[in-house]
Design a protein around this motif. Sequence first.
Motif, PDB file in Angstrom:
ATOM      1  N   ALA A   4      29.254  32.044  48.123  1.00  0.00           N
ATOM      2  CA  ALA A   4      29.120  33.168  47.203  1.00  0.00           C
ATOM      3  C   ALA A   4      30.402  33.971  47.072  1.00  0.00           C
ATOM      4  CB  ALA A   4      27.991  34.079  47.667  1.00  0.00           C
ATOM      5  N   THR A   5      31.198  34.083  48.124  1.00  0.00           N
ATOM      6  CA  THR A   5      32.306  35.020  48.074  1.00  0.00           C
ATOM      7  C   THR A   5      33.483  34.513  47.254  1.00  0.00           C
ATOM      8  OG1 THR A   5      33.224  34.128  50.109  1.00  0.00           O
ATOM      9  CG2 THR A   5      31.716  35.969  50.319  1.00  0.00           C
ATOM     10  N   THR A   6      33.697  33.216  47.206  1.00  0.00           N
ATOM     11  CA  THR A   6      34.894  32.712  46.537  1.00  0.00           C
ATOM     12  C   THR A   6      34.583  31.906  45.280  1.00  0.00           C
ATOM     13  OG1 THR A   6      34.850  30.750  47.926  1.00  0.00           O
ATOM     14  CG2 THR A   6      36.181  32.598  48.697  1.00  0.00           C
ATOM     15  N   ASP A   7      33.334  31.795  44.935  1.00  0.00           N
ATOM     16  CA  ASP A   7      32.947  30.966  43.800  1.00  0.00           C
ATOM     17  C   ASP A   7      33.321  31.652  42.491  1.00  0.00           C
ATOM     18  OD1 ASP A   7      29.897  29.497  42.550  1.00  0.00           O
ATOM     19  OD2 ASP A   7      31.842  28.583  42.948  1.00  0.00           O
ATOM     20  N   THR A   8      34.257  31.091  41.752  1.00  0.00           N
ATOM     21  CA  THR A   8      34.743  31.686  40.511  1.00  0.00           C
ATOM     22  C   THR A   8      34.079  31.037  39.314  1.00  0.00           C
ATOM     23  OG1 THR A   8      36.889  32.172  41.508  1.00  0.00           O
ATOM     24  CG2 THR A   8      36.793  32.141  39.103  1.00  0.00           C
TER      25      THR A   8
END
Lengths: 110, 116
Positions: free
Chosen positions: B100-104
């Motif tokens: 979730a944190t790095t998914d662009t």
Amino acid sequence: KQEVTQIPAALSVPEGENLVLNCSFTDSAIYNLQWFRQDPGKGLTSLLLIQSSQREQTSGRLNASLDKSSGRSTLYIAASQPGDSATYLCAVKNDYKLSFGAGTTVTVRA
Amino acid sequence: EAGVAQSPRYKIIEKRQSVAFWCNPISGHATLYWYQQILGQGPKLLIQFQNNGVVDDSQLPKDRFSAERLKGVDSTLKIQPAKLEDSAVYLCASSLGRGATTDTQYFGPGTRLTVL
């Protein structure tokens, strides 16, 4: 429910002036915050992504800061150019969902 | 690398007619999103797919909107029957879907729908 607000709604500046765009959000439990650019008739282009553990991100003339505790982010664009004219959207991520502000429409006058 | 493709780019229909939009995500992207952007507002998530399963459709008006993602690749969004308030830009986006944190998310150009 996350609420994202962008002020001002529109901004017009002469070429060369620095731009300051503001974004505020109500729920500080975010994973990250992104700034997007949207040109008329086009989709969204990601400009900068700030992780919740970061305070700022820089890319060229763009710098974005994040103050998670106060629910605020600011996008700075240095030495604006007519090509910077567009709508700038702020989006915050909670869990898997992005919540967007309504955007700030920027016009840079030559 | 090819971006997210959408068609048609523009569509004008009469109210009560039906319309369908198509999206082809970036190759290898497991997650696909459909957003509705009304003039002057930010995009609102309508539905999110992870491969060919629905993760979130809480804001999809299910009495008139439907979406599918066959074989976990292309997706279609349908409106039947259309109302005047459905006039908007419909954006498709895709992401790798890993964390979730790095998914662009990468966005397509959108389909501008006008309902008369």
